[in-house]
Write a protein that holds these residues in place. Structure first.
Motif, short mmCIF file in Angstrom:
data_model
loop_
_atom_site.label_atom_id
_atom_site.label_comp_id
_atom_site.label_asym_id
_atom_site.label_seq_id
_atom_site.Cartn_x
_atom_site.Cartn_y
_atom_site.Cartn_z
N ILE A 2 0.88 -1.15 -0.06
CA ILE A 2 0.09 0.13 -0.06
C ILE A 2 0.96 1.08 0.14
CG2 ILE A 2 -1.83 1.09 1.18
CD1 ILE A 2 -2.21 -1.55 2.55
N THR A 3 1.10 2.04 -1.09
CA THR A 3 1.66 2.92 -1.47
C THR A 3 1.53 4.18 -0.20
OG1 THR A 3 1.65 2.77 -3.75
CG2 THR A 3 2.88 4.56 -3.01
N LEU A 4 0.50 4.40 0.13
CA LEU A 4 0.02 5.51 0.89
C LEU A 4 0.87 5.27 2.19
CD1 LEU A 4 -1.82 7.96 2.25
CD2 LEU A 4 -3.59 6.20 2.74
N ILE A 5 0.72 3.80 2.85
CA ILE A 5 1.35 3.88 4.07
C ILE A 5 2.83 3.61 4.01
CG2 ILE A 5 1.59 1.84 5.90
CD1 ILE A 5 -1.68 1.35 5.33
N GLU A 6 3.29 2.98 2.72
CA GLU A 6 4.71 3.06 2.61
C GLU A 6 5.44 4.50 2.62
OE1 GLU A 6 6.64 -0.47 -0.10
OE2 GLU A 6 4.91 0.78 -1.28
N ARG A 7 4.69 5.32 1.98
CA ARG A 7 5.25 6.67 1.91
C ARG A 7 5.40 7.35 3.45
NH1 ARG A 7 5.37 9.87 -2.64
NH2 ARG A 7 4.32 11.45 -1.54
N ALA A 8 4.79 6.91 4.43
CA ALA A 8 4.85 7.65 5.53
C ALA A 8 6.18 7.28 6.32
CB ALA A 8 3.91 6.88 6.67
N ALA A 63 -7.44 7.22 11.97
CA ALA A 63 -6.31 7.07 11.21
C ALA A 63 -5.63 5.78 11.46
CB ALA A 63 -5.40 8.33 11.03
N ALA A 64 -5.18 5.54 12.74
CA ALA A 64 -4.35 4.54 13.02
C ALA A 64 -5.37 3.37 13.01
CB ALA A 64 -3.99 4.43 14.66
N VAL A 65 -6.61 3.24 13.18
CA VAL A 65 -7.43 2.19 13.04
C VAL A 65 -7.71 1.89 11.49
CG1 VAL A 65 -9.63 1.18 13.15
CG2 VAL A 65 -8.83 2.40 15.07
N GLN A 66 -8.11 2.80 10.72
CA GLN A 66 -8.05 2.72 9.28
C GLN A 66 -6.73 1.97 8.78
OE1 GLN A 66 -7.72 5.90 6.31
NE2 GLN A 66 -9.94 5.65 5.82
N TRP A 67 -5.70 2.52 8.93
CA TRP A 67 -4.38 1.71 8.52
C TRP A 67 -4.10 0.56 9.06
CZ3 TRP A 67 0.39 5.53 7.50
CH2 TRP A 67 -0.03 6.61 6.46
N GLY A 68 -4.62 0.32 10.38
CA GLY A 68 -4.22 -0.95 10.86
C GLY A 68 -5.01 -2.12 10.32
N ILE A 69 -6.33 -1.77 9.88
CA ILE A 69 -7.18 -2.48 9.05
C ILE A 69 -6.52 -2.74 7.86
CG2 ILE A 69 -9.45 -3.00 8.02
CD1 ILE A 69 -10.67 -1.03 10.19
N CYS A 202 -4.91 12.54 1.31
CA CYS A 202 -4.34 13.46 0.51
C CYS A 202 -3.15 14.21 1.45
CB CYS A 202 -5.12 14.51 -0.15
SG CYS A 202 -5.84 13.96 -1.62
N ALA A 203 -3.44 14.53 2.52
CA ALA A 203 -2.37 14.99 3.38
C ALA A 203 -1.45 14.01 3.94
CB ALA A 203 -3.23 15.56 4.76
N LEU A 204 -1.86 13.05 4.16
CA LEU A 204 -0.83 12.10 4.74
C LEU A 204 -0.13 11.23 3.55
CD1 LEU A 204 -3.26 9.66 7.22
CD2 LEU A 204 -1.47 11.60 7.64
N TRP A 205 -0.51 11.47 2.31
CA TRP A 205 0.19 11.05 1.04
C TRP A 205 1.50 12.11 0.95
CZ3 TRP A 205 -0.18 7.03 -2.65
CH2 TRP A 205 0.61 7.25 -3.90
N SER A 206 1.11 13.23 1.37
CA SER A 206 2.09 14.23 1.18
C SER A 206 2.88 14.59 2.11
CB SER A 206 1.21 15.51 0.69
OG SER A 206 0.24 15.52 -0.41
N GLY A 207 2.92 13.94 3.24
CA GLY A 207 3.63 14.30 4.38
C GLY A 207 3.22 15.66 5.11
N ALA A 208 1.90 16.16 4.86
CA ALA A 208 1.44 17.09 5.34
C ALA A 208 0.63 16.78 6.74
CB ALA A 208 0.50 17.66 4.67
N CYS A 209 0.22 17.89 7.39
CA CYS A 209 -0.54 17.55 8.66
C CYS A 209 -2.04 17.62 8.32
CB CYS A 209 -0.22 18.66 9.71
SG CYS A 209 -1.06 18.76 11.31
#
Length: 492
Positions: A2-8, A63-69, A202-209
């Motif tokens: 999952i690219t979104l999570i990898e980018r973190a 966010a933590a729950v969504q990503w955890g699932i 979109c924020a989390l993909w970009s490294g934003a807050c």
């Protein structure tokens, strides 16, 4: 993966989420989401697309729950905080959810289900700090089920894959020039693409807050804006209307201070419902920003947008986003000529996979050559699309004419005594449909006779309402969108 999570991992020390007065970094988000994964998996190696529902307020925990699932291989099913128990139970039964993760605030609401179902309930506070080996997740897996509003029947579960979500995110981050220094205030419910994709993802993909406001309040929003941290804001028209009302009640000095902070923003967006031109113009006076209007649906995320750089035309939604194809067709599925109204059809990697357990509805949603039927009617005007309305509720068929309810609403809102309005088609034996208007007044009284006389000077006779009702507020769903079927019932 999952690219979104990898980018973190590129932004570990940056603040990802700001909620409940605390800052949470991308590293903390990765850590906590892994704890969620381990607790949900138990002894399994992979959830294999089991549906995991969660009732968690807009926060770091969400966010933590969504990503955890997702990291555990499950399909995330976010539940609406404002829905009553029968609506929640419908989603749980329809998705055949195996697990529900919830926070303490929802214990009482969910308690009737604890013993009456075989669903496993996990309180978020009880998630232990354990880790485990996580499965490899391919982008073609189903990731999310969001439910449509159900205006034409029971809500349908819209299934999107990780690839669909990535396409939706990248179309926006590219077109709207998201970057790691952005800071968005998210005030929308997180069971809808507007809040989940357009802002949080979109924020989390970009490294934003992404900052969350747990409870809507115009004062609280302007107080946050006054810190000059937030530079991106997205909302529905109803919220902008409430912010304008609050602004107009302030002193001259307070107004100048608010406007000074708003003028520093990079981007302000309106969506999820038609934006009245009057609201756009008043907000521009207040903020110096022309709100960026865009067009999307649960089934496809965003598909059309006004330009980030360039002219934004009031009442228009712009051009197709990167990677999205759009066409307008008539009732025979033939492409219409420029300037003629037609149904918006969409094709692209952003378009959803299927309606959950509804193969017939899924097949009906697409043409034989793979275009998605939006059900929305638009015209292409000069260089951008203009929405005329939803085929089922905003296009009124009267006496052989196809009439846009949105056009009539825009005219009615220019009356000095009208605060808001909703226009619908009312079944009629002679005309097919006649036009009815629900009116919300400001303070003064307004007679039907005076209103009829006034609108006859603004619109041709076939576009003028034949029936009026007056209400204190228009019926709306949790996203602030007017529920026109409820208005129709008042007339019929």
């Amino acid at each position: 993966m999952i690219t979104l999570i990898e980018r973190a991992s590129l932004f570990t020390e940056r603040v990802a989420i700001k909620s409940d007065g605390e800052n949470h970094t991308y590293y903390q988000l990765l850590e906590q989401s892994e704890h969620v994964s381990a607790n949900v998996l138990q002894d399994k190696k992979d959830l294999n697309q089991a549906r995991i529902a969660f009732l968690v307020p807009a926060s770091f925990s969400y966010a933590a729950v969504q990503w955890g699932i997702w990291r555990a291989g499950g399909i995330a099913v976010p539940l609406c905080e404002k829905h009553p128990l029968p609506s929640i139970q419908y989603v749980l039964e329809d998705t055949q959810a195996t697990t529900v993760i919830y926070t303490e605030a929802f214990t009482e609401l969910l308690s009737p289900l604890f013993k009456s179902t075989n669903i496993r309930f996990i309180k978020y506070a009880d998630i232990s700090l354990k880790k485990c080996e996580l499965p490899t997740i391919t982008l073609d897996r189903s990731a999310l089920i969001l439910y449509t509003s159900g205006t034409t029947g029971l809500p349908k579960g819209v299934v999107t894959t990780h690839a669909n979500i990535e396409a939706q995110i990248t179309a926006l981050t590219t077109s709207w020039e998201w970057n790691k220094d952005d800071h968005v205030l998210n005030v929308l419910p997180l069971h809808h693409v507007h809040g989940i994709i357009n802002m949080l993802s979109c924020a989390l993909w970009s490294g934003a807050c992404c900052e969350f406001l747990p409870k809507f309040s115009p004062k609280a929003i302007f107080d946050i804006f006054s810190k000059d941290e937030v530079n991106v804001f997205m909302a529905v028209p109803t919220i902008y209307f409430k912010l304008i009302t609050y602004f107009n009640e302030r002193t001259t000095t307070e107004k100048k201070e608010i406007s000074k902070h708003l003028s520093k923003f990079r981007l302000m967006v309106s969506g999820s419902a038609a934006l009245p031109v009057s609201v756009l113009e008043e907000w521009k006076e207040i903020s110096e920003h022309t709100l960026l209007e865009r067009y999307g649906m649960t089934e496809m995320g965003m598909a059309i947008s006004n330009p980030y750089n360039g002219t934004r035309r009031p009442g228009h939604i712009g051009q197709p986003l990167h990677g999205v194809s759009i066409r307008l067709v008539d009732e025979n599925n033939q492409i219409v000529t420029v300037g003629e109204p037609g149904e918006i059809q969409i094709k692209g990697p952003n378009v959803f996979k299927e309606y959950w357990r509804k193969p017939e509805a899924t097949a009906e949603a697409f043409t034989a050559d793979g275009w998605f039927h939006s059900g929305d009617i638009a015209i292409f005007d000069v260089d951008s699309y203009q929405i005329l309305g939803r085929n089922s509720v905003d296009i009124i068929k009267s006496g052989g004419y196809k009439i846009s309810a949105l056009e009539i609403e825009e005219v009615l809102r220019t009356h000095p005594k009208i605060k808001d309005c909703g226009v619908v088609g009312i079944p009629d034996l002679e005309w097919g449909e006649i036009i009815g208007a629900s009116i919300v007044l400001k303070l003064d009284e307004l007679s039907v006779e005076d209103l009829t006389s006034w609108i006859h000077e603004k619109l041709p006779a076939y576009k003028t309402p034949r029936k009026y009702i007056f209400q204190e507020e228009l019926p709306r769903n949790v996203m602030g969108k007017v529920t026109k079927n409820d208005i129709k019932k008042l007339f019929t």
